[in-house]
Design an enzyme around this catalytic site. Sequence first.
Site, PDB file in Angstrom:
ATOM      1  N   HIS A 122       0.829  -0.921   0.007  1.00 38.49           N
ATOM      2  CA  HIS A 122      -0.122  -0.096  -0.211  1.00 38.49           C
ATOM      3  C   HIS A 122       0.847   1.277   0.077  1.00 38.49           C
ATOM      4  CE1 HIS A 122      -3.051   3.052   1.931  1.00 38.49           C
ATOM      5  NE2 HIS A 122      -3.854   2.236   1.528  1.00 38.49           N
ATOM      6  N   ASP A 199       2.994  -4.684   7.970  1.00 36.99           N
ATOM      7  CA  ASP A 199       1.826  -3.907   7.969  1.00 36.99           C
ATOM      8  C   ASP A 199       0.792  -4.954   7.904  1.00 36.99           C
ATOM      9  OD1 ASP A 199      -0.370  -2.956   6.995  1.00 36.99           O
ATOM     10  OD2 ASP A 199       0.494  -1.905   5.155  1.00 36.99           O
ATOM     11  N   GLN A 202      -4.657  -5.313   6.873  1.00 35.15           N
ATOM     12  CA  GLN A 202      -5.721  -6.298   6.273  1.00 35.15           C
ATOM     13  C   GLN A 202      -5.364  -7.680   6.983  1.00 35.15           C
ATOM     14  OE1 GLN A 202      -7.965  -5.322   4.217  1.00 35.15           O
ATOM     15  NE2 GLN A 202      -7.116  -3.353   3.649  1.00 35.15           N
ATOM     16  N   LYS A 225     -10.318  -0.918  10.566  1.00 38.32           N
ATOM     17  CA  LYS A 225     -10.717  -1.971   9.742  1.00 38.32           C
ATOM     18  C   LYS A 225     -10.987  -3.345  10.354  1.00 38.32           C
ATOM     19  CE  LYS A 225      -7.368  -0.527   6.138  1.00 38.32           C
ATOM     20  NZ  LYS A 225      -8.012   0.146   4.961  1.00 38.32           N
ATOM     21  N   CYS A 363      -4.899   2.751  -3.736  1.00 38.24           N
ATOM     22  CA  CYS A 363      -3.713   3.019  -2.940  1.00 38.24           C
ATOM     23  C   CYS A 363      -2.475   2.247  -3.268  1.00 38.24           C
ATOM     24  CB  CYS A 363      -3.794   3.202  -1.478  1.00 38.24           C
ATOM     25  SG  CYS A 363      -5.308   4.571  -1.223  1.00 38.24           S
TER      26      CYS A 363
HETATM   27  N1  PMP Z   1      -1.830  -0.860   4.786  1.00 36.99           N
HETATM   28  C1  PMP Z   1      -2.900  -1.478   3.912  1.00 36.99           C
HETATM   29  C2  PMP Z   1      -2.529  -2.978   3.435  1.00 36.99           C
HETATM   30  C3  PMP Z   1      -4.097  -1.176   3.966  1.00 36.99           C
HETATM   31  O1  PMP Z   1      -4.959  -1.752   3.267  1.00 36.99           O
HETATM   32  C4  PMP Z   1      -4.318   0.167   4.386  1.00 36.99           C
HETATM   33  C5  PMP Z   1      -5.774   0.725   4.385  1.00 36.99           C
HETATM   34  N2  PMP Z   1      -6.355   0.777   2.978  1.00 36.99           N
HETATM   35  C6  PMP Z   1      -3.257   0.896   4.904  1.00 36.99           C
HETATM   36  C7  PMP Z   1      -2.114   0.237   5.103  1.00 36.99           C
HETATM   37  C8  PMP Z   1      -3.579   2.238   5.575  1.00 36.99           C
HETATM   38  O2  PMP Z   1      -4.446   2.293   6.702  1.00 36.99           O
HETATM   39  P1  PMP Z   1      -5.022   3.418   7.116  1.00 36.99           P
HETATM   40  O3  PMP Z   1      -5.529   4.370   6.106  1.00 36.99           O
HETATM   41  O4  PMP Z   1      -5.945   3.026   8.127  1.00 36.99           O
HETATM   42  O5  PMP Z   1      -3.945   4.080   7.980  1.00 36.99           O
END
Ligand code: PMP
Length: 404
Positions: A122, A199, A202, A225, A363
């Site tokens: 991401h 990270d 997910q 999430k 993203c």
């Molecule tokens: N890493 C991953 C794999 C994600 O899916 C996301 C959210 N789409 C993020 C990081 C970022 O999370 P947040 O916007 O809650 O900080």
Amino acid sequence: MFDVQDIRKNFPILSQKIYDKPLIYLDNAATTQKPRVVVEKIESGYYSVNANVHRGVHFLSLAATEAHEDARKTVQRFIGARSSHEIVFTRGTTESINLVASSFADEFMNPGDEVIISAMEHHSNIVPWQIQAARKGIALKVIPFRDNGELDMDAYKQLFSEKTRLVSVVHVSNVLGTVNPVRDMIAFAHLQGVPVLVDGAQAVPHIEVDMQELDADFYTFSSHKIYGPTGIGVLYGKEEWLDRLPPYQGGGEMIATVTFEKTVFNELPYKFEAGTPDYIGSAALATALDYVSALGLSRIEAYENELLAYATAKMLSIEGIRIYGRAPHKSSVISFLAGNIHHYDMGMLLDRLGIAVRTGHHCAQPLMQLLGIEGAVRASFSFYNTKEEIDAFVEGVERVRKMF
Ligand code: PMP
């Protein structure tokens, strides 16, 4: 498995109609809906225990502090951390990664040093490192993936050099759904003396994670999430690492003593929690984690895998469907394109049927470039989704395809 209809009663938002059609919410990888207990916890927090934490001697302040620190212990237990002071509350995954990137680079990185990430990150696990690359002259090395969406582990091992300072890798891809073998990746990195950030944005909503088993040095996730409120998240860090990192931000809470000449920083985890924390959010996150624990992550995983297998088989029976991410070990997302239909068109037409899916680059623009596409449609599942909803979704995709 478990009674999905009964579970759905805990999520009032799911029973509404969109354009006169029952809402089918399949955008759970972007954010999850909140069970009643979480919303009630926020409400009762503001109605009955609202006072700033760690600062007061009065009853409410002590009650709020206790709730906030209890929440930290709930997070500790949920991810199997050794100590609650290894749990830092942040605004979410993004802030957690920025914190590590900034503090780690400040303390441990010099020009020419390298960070290994993967090709399925991401943006929040790419851009913070690029900012440090510009500041510190460090370089990014990228682990490629195979056609089915699995990371190329041979290539991973070859990326290490004497300049490697950190591996920062996603546990579960938000686009491909791949569950990466982070335990093995961490073990290999540790053999080279390199720490690993994972990270887990997910991962934690879908699979059981245990810090002792994984042996991750840093692990991040977002409350929103995993059925908790927005605006709060977690950075787990091993004490030995957090102790050695400098603070990320300065302000109240993160200090022990301050004079105009010098500040002595507070102990862990407060050193990384400048300013008033989201103590209402932390308590509500703890409620969400308790809710998930009561359902049981192994049951959640089994049910969601069943939904994923069911949806994948049905999708593949539609002519011209291409699914991105076919790893054997995959979590509950399906990213796809249908023939030449633009992902926005598919998303907008599904919306008219009451079906919420994600469209765009998710993203993860570098990943899109590698896949040779501009964007995709993504359906992502939760334990509150049903097979009937998947039937309606697949029918919807088929209808849109026939329209074009
Ligand atoms: N890493 C991953 C794999 C994600 O899916 C996301 C959210 N789409 C993020 C990081 C970022 O999370 P947040 O916007 O809650 O900080």
